[in-house]
Scaffold this motif. Structure first.
Motif, mmCIF file in Angstrom:
data_model
loop_
_atom_site.group_PDB
_atom_site.id
_atom_site.type_symbol
_atom_site.label_atom_id
_atom_site.label_comp_id
_atom_site.label_asym_id
_atom_site.label_seq_id
_atom_site.Cartn_x
_atom_site.Cartn_y
_atom_site.Cartn_z
ATOM 1 N N VAL A 158 0.846 -1.202 0.000
ATOM 2 C CA VAL A 158 0.000 0.000 0.000
ATOM 3 C C VAL A 158 0.877 1.246 0.000
ATOM 4 C CG1 VAL A 158 -1.781 1.290 1.232
ATOM 5 C CG2 VAL A 158 -1.815 -1.222 1.265
ATOM 6 N N THR A 159 0.566 2.172 -0.894
ATOM 7 C CA THR A 159 1.233 3.474 -0.959
ATOM 8 C C THR A 159 0.185 4.555 -0.760
ATOM 9 O OG1 THR A 159 2.829 2.594 -2.549
ATOM 10 C CG2 THR A 159 2.695 4.985 -2.358
ATOM 11 N N VAL A 160 0.535 5.605 -0.032
ATOM 12 C CA VAL A 160 -0.379 6.729 0.187
ATOM 13 C C VAL A 160 0.078 7.894 -0.675
ATOM 14 C CG1 VAL A 160 -1.422 8.280 1.876
ATOM 15 C CG2 VAL A 160 -0.783 5.945 2.553
ATOM 16 N N LEU A 161 -0.813 8.368 -1.536
ATOM 17 C CA LEU A 161 -0.515 9.473 -2.451
ATOM 18 C C LEU A 161 -1.463 10.635 -2.212
ATOM 19 C CD1 LEU A 161 -0.089 7.491 -5.812
ATOM 20 C CD2 LEU A 161 1.718 8.214 -4.241
ATOM 21 N N ALA A 162 -0.928 11.839 -2.333
ATOM 22 C CA ALA A 162 -1.751 13.046 -2.241
ATOM 23 C C ALA A 162 -1.964 13.606 -3.638
ATOM 24 C CB ALA A 162 -1.075 14.084 -1.357
ATOM 25 N N GLU A 163 -3.201 13.954 -3.936
ATOM 26 C CA GLU A 163 -3.522 14.549 -5.236
ATOM 27 C C GLU A 163 -3.396 16.061 -5.143
ATOM 28 O OE1 GLU A 163 -6.437 12.825 -8.384
ATOM 29 O OE2 GLU A 163 -7.584 14.068 -6.988
ATOM 30 N N ARG A 164 -2.589 16.635 -6.041
ATOM 31 C CA ARG A 164 -2.382 18.076 -6.032
ATOM 32 C C ARG A 164 -3.478 18.777 -6.838
ATOM 33 N NH1 ARG A 164 2.749 15.836 -7.641
ATOM 34 N NH2 ARG A 164 4.212 15.756 -5.887
ATOM 35 N N THR A 213 -1.738 16.160 -10.498
ATOM 36 C CA THR A 213 -0.610 15.254 -10.292
ATOM 37 C C THR A 213 -0.660 14.696 -8.863
ATOM 38 O OG1 THR A 213 0.841 17.062 -9.591
ATOM 39 C CG2 THR A 213 0.803 16.510 -11.945
ATOM 40 N N ARG A 214 0.104 13.644 -8.639
ATOM 41 C CA ARG A 214 0.097 12.989 -7.339
ATOM 42 C C ARG A 214 1.514 12.798 -6.828
ATOM 43 N NH1 ARG A 214 -4.368 8.219 -8.732
ATOM 44 N NH2 ARG A 214 -6.221 9.594 -8.671
ATOM 45 N N GLY A 215 1.651 12.841 -5.526
ATOM 46 C CA GLY A 215 2.960 12.626 -4.920
ATOM 47 C C GLY A 215 2.844 11.791 -3.663
ATOM 48 N N VAL A 216 3.931 11.130 -3.313
ATOM 49 C CA VAL A 216 3.940 10.284 -2.123
ATOM 50 C C VAL A 216 3.797 11.145 -0.878
ATOM 51 C CG1 VAL A 216 5.312 8.659 -0.766
ATOM 52 C CG2 VAL A 216 5.348 8.545 -3.265
ATOM 53 N N ALA A 264 -0.618 -4.318 -5.761
ATOM 54 C CA ALA A 264 -0.277 -2.983 -5.264
ATOM 55 C C ALA A 264 -1.516 -2.096 -5.220
ATOM 56 C CB ALA A 264 0.792 -2.340 -6.152
ATOM 57 N N LEU A 265 -1.717 -1.454 -4.070
ATOM 58 C CA LEU A 265 -2.825 -0.530 -3.895
ATOM 59 C C LEU A 265 -2.290 0.862 -3.573
ATOM 60 C CD1 LEU A 265 -5.236 -2.635 -1.646
ATOM 61 C CD2 LEU A 265 -5.327 -2.351 -4.129
ATOM 62 N N GLU A 266 -3.060 1.862 -3.976
ATOM 63 C CA GLU A 266 -2.740 3.253 -3.650
ATOM 64 C C GLU A 266 -3.928 3.884 -2.946
ATOM 65 O OE1 GLU A 266 0.304 4.231 -7.365
ATOM 66 O OE2 GLU A 266 -1.801 4.898 -7.471
ATOM 67 N N ILE A 267 -3.675 4.462 -1.785
ATOM 68 C CA ILE A 267 -4.666 5.273 -1.098
ATOM 69 C C ILE A 267 -4.495 6.707 -1.587
ATOM 70 C CG2 ILE A 267 -5.460 6.164 1.125
ATOM 71 C CD1 ILE A 267 -4.388 3.600 2.404
ATOM 72 N N ILE A 268 -5.556 7.281 -2.135
ATOM 73 C CA ILE A 268 -5.482 8.614 -2.715
ATOM 74 C C ILE A 268 -6.135 9.632 -1.773
ATOM 75 C CG2 ILE A 268 -5.960 10.028 -4.739
ATOM 76 C CD1 ILE A 268 -4.199 7.565 -5.279
ATOM 77 N N LEU A 269 -5.371 10.660 -1.439
ATOM 78 C CA LEU A 269 -5.905 11.751 -0.642
ATOM 79 C C LEU A 269 -6.265 12.890 -1.580
ATOM 80 C CD1 LEU A 269 -3.302 11.772 2.273
ATOM 81 C CD2 LEU A 269 -5.310 10.326 1.953
ATOM 82 N N PRO A 270 -7.559 13.218 -1.720
ATOM 83 C CA PRO A 270 -7.986 14.241 -2.667
ATOM 84 C C PRO A 270 -7.372 15.597 -2.362
ATOM 85 C CG PRO A 270 -9.856 12.978 -1.877
ATOM 86 C CD PRO A 270 -8.690 12.622 -0.998
ATOM 87 N N ALA A 271 -7.223 16.411 -3.410
ATOM 88 C CA ALA A 271 -6.647 17.757 -3.258
ATOM 89 C C ALA A 271 -7.581 18.601 -2.384
ATOM 90 C CB ALA A 271 -6.482 18.412 -4.618
#
Length: 249
Positions: free
Chosen positions: A182-188, A192-195, A242-249
């Motif tokens: 699991v990876t946590v990504l933030a949406e800008r 775009t997205r970043g760790v 592989a999963l990604e947790i997305i944090l909305p902008a």
């Protein structure tokens, strides 16, 4: 399902369990490395300056040296309650009740630089040893753990789904074949997205809580994602495991 957590550098003091007995910990295949590391830590604690260097401590952290010196004499408590910090605060295992608490004790495990692999109820003392620590005159912890830890993890993964939430340095101590990562990504704002660094542990802790207590028995990454989505988490597949947790902008 096994949910494999990273440990934390910060740990709760005290406990009401008897002093450490390495022979009661599970997975006896790990016993020799556990024994060697534990005795090396106690010996190293006899030289405070060397201990600070090896463990990356400052003079203000000499209480950590004292913890290691008392490794075989201090009280123990269940591993799941020994570790503290952001991930464990979000997990909040102590607030689980009834069947959910029982499932959590069976499903949660901790990857440890000192003990290799701990189950939730395993009694351990407070200690200080991180995956990146360099004990003087000894091989790296990864070099010492991989030959014995990887076969144990592979055996577990052969029988049940493993969700590996460990950080990179702890995952390097022993890889798990086929584990869900699991990876946590933030949406800008620009899409775009970043760790994520700051909120990474909190969201992994939240996911661990969901997986620990759920009645569901996922068998793959899709099943893990479904549990997270039902709780309102935005999760995407980034590969077969592989999963990604997305944090909305």
């Amino acid at each position: 399902m096994l949910v494999l957590l990273p440990p934390s550098e910060t740990k709760v003091d005290g406990g009401d369990g008897p002093p450490l007995r390495l022979d009661v910990l599970p997975h006896p295949e790990l016993g020799q490395v556990r024994k060697e590391l534990a005795h090396e830590l106690v010996e190293l604690a006899g030289n405070v300056a060397d201990c600070r260097t090896a463990l990356g401590l400052s003079a203000k952290q000499d209480a950590e040296v004292a913890r290691n010196a008392a490794l075989f004499d201090s009280p123990t408590m269940p591993a799941l309650h020994r570790y503290t910090g952001v991930l464990y605060d979000a997990l909040d295992a102590g607030s689980l009740r009834g069947a959910a608490a029982a499932r959590a004790r069976g499903r949660l495990a901790v990857g440890s630089a000192l003990f290799g692999l701990l189950r939730a109820d395993d009694p351990v003392p407070a200690y200080r040893l991180s995956a990146g620590s360099a004990l003087p005159g000894r091989p790296t912890l990864a070099a010492r753990w991989k030959p014995v830890l990887e076969p144990v993890l592979a055996g577990i993964a052969a029988g049940e789904l493993v969700v590996d939430l460990r950080s990179g340095s702890y995952a390097a101590l022993g890889r798990v074949p086929g584990a869900v990562t699991v990876t946590v990504l933030a949406e800008r704002p620009d899409g775009t997205r970043g760790v994520v660094s700051h909120f990474n542990k909190a969201h992994k802790g939240r996911l661990a809580r969901l997986l620990a207590g759920t009645r569901a028995e996922p068998t793959d990454a899709a099943g893990v994602a479904a549990i997270a989505r039902r709780a309102g988490m935005q999760v995407e597949r980034a590969g077969p495991t592989a999963l990604e947790i997305i944090l909305p902008a």
